[in-house]
Design a protein around this motif. Structure first.
Motif, mmCIF file in Angstrom:
data_model
loop_
_atom_site.group_PDB
_atom_site.id
_atom_site.type_symbol
_atom_site.label_atom_id
_atom_site.label_comp_id
_atom_site.label_asym_id
_atom_site.label_seq_id
_atom_site.Cartn_x
_atom_site.Cartn_y
_atom_site.Cartn_z
ATOM 1 N N THR A 103 0.798 -1.227 0.000
ATOM 2 C CA THR A 103 0.000 0.000 0.000
ATOM 3 C C THR A 103 0.829 1.274 0.000
ATOM 4 O O THR A 103 0.299 2.341 -0.259
ATOM 5 C CB THR A 103 -0.935 0.046 1.218
ATOM 6 N N GLU A 104 2.111 1.169 0.317
ATOM 7 C CA GLU A 104 2.915 2.392 0.443
ATOM 8 C C GLU A 104 4.132 2.340 -0.449
ATOM 9 O O GLU A 104 4.841 1.333 -0.463
ATOM 10 C CB GLU A 104 3.430 2.529 1.882
ATOM 11 N N HIS A 105 4.373 3.437 -1.117
ATOM 12 C CA HIS A 105 5.572 3.531 -1.959
ATOM 13 C C HIS A 105 6.805 3.185 -1.125
ATOM 14 O O HIS A 105 6.969 3.688 -0.017
ATOM 15 C CB HIS A 105 5.686 4.948 -2.513
ATOM 16 N N GLY A 106 7.642 2.307 -1.652
ATOM 17 C CA GLY A 106 8.871 1.971 -0.936
ATOM 18 C C GLY A 106 8.737 0.781 0.003
ATOM 19 O O GLY A 106 9.733 0.274 0.509
ATOM 20 N N GLN A 107 7.503 0.333 0.235
ATOM 21 C CA GLN A 107 7.294 -0.825 1.117
ATOM 22 C C GLN A 107 8.015 -2.050 0.546
ATOM 23 O O GLN A 107 7.962 -2.315 -0.651
ATOM 24 C CB GLN A 107 5.784 -1.084 1.200
#
Ligand SMILES: Nc1nc2c(ncn2[C@@H]2O[C@H](COP(=O)(O)OP(=O)(O)OP(=O)(O)O)[C@@H](O)[C@H]2O)c(=O)[nH]1
Ligand SMILES: [Mg+2]
Length: 367
Positions: free
Chosen positions: A122-126
């Motif tokens: 769900t999050e950029h960079g996860q």
């Protein structure tokens, strides 16, 4: 301009982490050292396969051609107790909003019930390690002890892990643009962001969702152009519900009503509004409760301001207030962006407080 990649929102891949390197059987051979002791080093660890969420991606197209993805094996152990090099990790970059399911290897058919959700990116960079590399095997130097001076064996590395994954993209956007074909969704997205979806004067011009980023001061919101919504879409009419799923995970809807269709075809925009709302609700009842910004689009075509006011009156009587916007001339754009930002900020705040409520221990959790 670079051709946009075809849009793919489902893919199945197999990932295999690296095997560990084998331990080595070796003996010291040095000048003046008779009967050199065991000196075989350990094998290196195999590489992991990692999934990385990347907001610059918008499709799973690349993965259709890369069905099998491996990480590097660890190198075998060396002489002089040298441990083999670890295998390199492999990163698979996926669009934000990708749900990753693992198939149950024992199940004959991979249907939903036999899958488990591994991760929701769900999050950029996860980053998520989906398969771990195997351990390297011990070299014979490890096995030397008081009674066994020269062990002549070493261990093999452990194999890598294999997992079959199903990737399912459900775009995560702050705002979803909805409305009948031709309502001007793509034109508006072009006007608000750097996105360049195709625009033309016929329905179903846009065949796949596209994302744009709208910036105001320090804020940055992601807006999705959701194509193909028509009456019956949730039953498969037109492009069907295949894109309705991309509305699911938007925080706010911007619903476009087409003043052009009202002026030239005499379309009843209240009916249009109700038809789209019905499709959304039939697909998923929660969509009916999502915050919505209503827009009367293409105001540049209006030559009779009184007729427009009458229309707005009718909307008001139905409990609806609409912003006047023209994606073509830019009228109303600034206010629309401000309203979008405000709704998104409120939606994020509501999510946060719901999360804190859920995570603070309630009576039931304490039992
Ligand atoms: N006059 C005027 N025309 C507009 C405006 N916005 C869009 N159009 C025209 O309306 C037609 C449809 O615009 P699109 O942006 O492709 O509409 P859409 O909602 O993305 O349509 P689909 O992708 O087919 O669902 C095009 O001919 C546009 O040039 C507007 O604000 N004013
Ligand atoms: Mg379009």
């Amino acid at each position: 301009m670079k051709n946009p990649q075809p849009f793919v929102d489902e893919a199945a891949i197999t990932v295999i982490s690296g095997a560990g390197g084998n331990g080595m059987v070796g003996y010291r051979r040095e000048k003046f050292v008779a009967n050199g002791g065991p000196s075989g080093g350990d094998g290196g660890r195999g590489g992991n396969v990692l999934l990385v969420a990347n907001r610059n991606l918008n499709t799973l197209t690349d993965l259709q051609r890369r069905r099998l993805i491996r990480a590097q094996n660890g190198a075998n152990g060396g002489t002089s107790r040298k441990t083999g090099a670890s295998g390199a990790h492999t990163e698979i970059h996926l669009p934000v909003g990708t749900l990753v399911y693992a198939r149950d290897p024992d199940a004959e058919l991979a249907v939903d019930a036999q899958e488990e959700l591994v991760v929701d990116l769900t999050e950029h960079g996860q980053r998520f390690t989906v398969t771990r590399g195997g351990n390297g095997g011990f070299g014979n130097a490890r096995f030397k002890n008081a009674t066994r001076q020269t062990p002549d064996f070493a261990l093999k590395g452990r194999p890598g892990e294999t997992r079959e994954l199903r990737l399912s993209l459900k775009l995560l956007a702050d705002v979803g643009l909805v409305g009948f074909p031709n309502a001007g969704k793509s034109t508006l997205l072009r006007g608000l962001s750097e996105a360049r979806p195709k625009v033309a004067s016929y329905p179903f011009t846009t065949l796949t969702p596209s994302l744009g980023v709208v910036e105001l001061d320090d804020a940055r919101i992601v807006v999705a152009d959701i194509p193909g919504l028509i009456e019956g879409a949730s039953d498969g009419a037109g492009l069907g519900h295949q894109f309705l799923r991309h509305v699911e995970r938007t925080r706010v809807l911007v619903h476009l009503l087409d003043l052009g269709a009202w002026l030239t075809e005499g379309r009843d925009l209240l009916d249009d509004y109700a038809a789209i709302r019905r499709e959304l609700g039939r697909y998923q009842p929660e969509l009916g409760e999502r915050p919505e910004i209503l827009v009367l689009n293409k105001t540049d075509l209006v030559t009779d301001p009184e007729a427009l006011e009458d229309l707005e009156d009718r909307l008001r009587k139905a409990g609806l207030r609409a912003l006047r916007v023209s994606g073509a001339s830019g009228e109303g754009k600034a206010e629309l962006v401000r309203t979008m930002l405000q709704s998104v900020t409120e939606a994020v705040a509501a999510e946060r407080s719901a999360e804190t409520e859920a995570s603070s221990p309630g009576e039931e959790d304490r039992k």
